[in-house]
Write an enzyme that holds these catalytic residues in place. Sequence first.
Site, short mmCIF file in Angstrom:
data_model
loop_
_atom_site.label_atom_id
_atom_site.label_comp_id
_atom_site.label_asym_id
_atom_site.label_seq_id
_atom_site.Cartn_x
_atom_site.Cartn_y
_atom_site.Cartn_z
N ASP A 138 14.70 26.33 57.30
CA ASP A 138 13.51 26.79 58.04
C ASP A 138 13.70 28.26 58.42
O ASP A 138 14.79 28.66 58.85
CB ASP A 138 13.31 25.94 59.29
CG ASP A 138 12.04 26.32 60.03
OD1 ASP A 138 10.95 25.91 59.58
OD2 ASP A 138 12.15 27.03 61.05
N ASN B 109 4.45 36.19 61.33
CA ASN B 109 3.08 36.26 60.80
C ASN B 109 2.13 36.93 61.78
O ASN B 109 1.29 37.75 61.40
CB ASN B 109 2.57 34.85 60.48
CG ASN B 109 2.66 34.52 59.00
OD1 ASN B 109 2.76 35.40 58.16
ND2 ASN B 109 2.64 33.23 58.69
N ASP C 93 3.58 36.14 53.52
CA ASP C 93 3.68 35.63 52.15
C ASP C 93 4.80 36.33 51.39
O ASP C 93 5.56 35.69 50.64
CB ASP C 93 2.36 35.82 51.40
CG ASP C 93 1.27 34.90 51.91
OD1 ASP C 93 1.60 33.95 52.65
OD2 ASP C 93 0.09 35.13 51.57
N GLU D 67 6.88 27.11 56.28
CA GLU D 67 8.05 27.95 56.09
C GLU D 67 9.33 27.12 55.92
O GLU D 67 10.44 27.64 56.03
CB GLU D 67 8.23 28.90 57.29
CG GLU D 67 8.63 28.24 58.59
CD GLU D 67 7.44 27.72 59.41
OE1 GLU D 67 7.61 27.49 60.61
OE2 GLU D 67 6.34 27.54 58.83
#
Length: 414
Positions: A273, A281, A290, A317
């Site tokens: 993770d 983000n 991304d 993620e």
Amino acid sequence: MKLKGSRLLSRQEIDNLIRNKLNRVYFTKNLEPIYRQQYQNEAAYEFRFRGIIIFILYALLSYGIYHLIPTSRISILWSFLYLWVGVIILCTWLLSFYKKFNQYFDLYTGIGSTIAVAISFIIVTSLSDNSNDVLLYAAMMYAVVIIYGFIGMRFYQAMLAVWFGGLIGFLITKLFNFNIDWNFLNRTYTYTSFLGMAMAYAIDRQHRENYLQNCIIELNQFEMLQQSEQLKLLSEQDSLTGLANRRHLSQVLEQQWRYALRHKQPFSILMVDIDFFKNYNDQLGHQAGDLCLKTIAKELKMITNRSGELAARYGGEEFLLLFPMVDDNEISSLAAYLIHRVQNLKLLHPDSNISDFVTISIGAASIIPDESINLDQFIRSADTALYHAKENGRNQFYISPSMIKATLADKKVI
């Protein structure tokens, strides 16, 4: 004649050949040798059957002419000369059974045809006595028609054999001062040659057109196979990261789990993770997020490069890495190595509570499967280990204690 198409040409090049080159009965320098090789192989194979027909026609013609020639001297000379035509037919027929000679099909049939025409020409001029001229000329006409229509040579090779054979016959005739009836010769040999050329041209052109159609079919099949493989790849691949998707991961996990269970082999996974990815983000935007996912995915793919290993996007993620034949000691080293690789990427993280750069947390699980535990339980143990890694401060890995020896129950690396 069945000729397998080639994928060397694009659809546009094939269309161009059909429009502009087909009437010349000759392809491009790159394609013609490929076509010639295939054609000679098929022509040699077919000649095994055509040769029998040609020999039967030759025998019937010889028998009929021999009994119609009245003069005994002429009969003997004619038989002696025309016998060599039969020998040529027999030799070329036998050569067609040896595959190693297929590449020389044009050569040996061309030479044989040239000699056969030359002999027929010499017979006409040397044995002509007006009473049997029609029969002798008929034999030569049959030879010309058979060469153009039955042997299977391509247009230019057949044309060269017939006309060169006629030239040789003419030169020998002149050398021995035999009489030539040009009026009769033009109406038989010349006219028959032009008729045979037209027939050979039509046959050769049709073969080439069929070959180009087969090229289109071959190209269509290749494109369909590519599309099928592409669709299969898309159905197994995460569109953003290029890693395996959840569906493909489930299939591979099931296969490898059953194999490990059957053979009592170690089986390990890493649940990965990205730490504080939501903050990443929010601060830098989804495009940067991304790009971060793609960059991390490349690292995951690099360490799952052996047979059976797999890196997959598990969701958001989160990633799952599969390592068959890897035990608890090896998986510990792999987890530590992966954390180190991600740290070395030095991806700036403006809103992380533990580092200035992007980091990851890992939950690891390793087991030699048995009937007492199923795959879902095993995956949950890795997910629980990931939770412990996050609870303990992130940027570390934790190995599920329920899956390994008790002495490793509390092992972790920060």
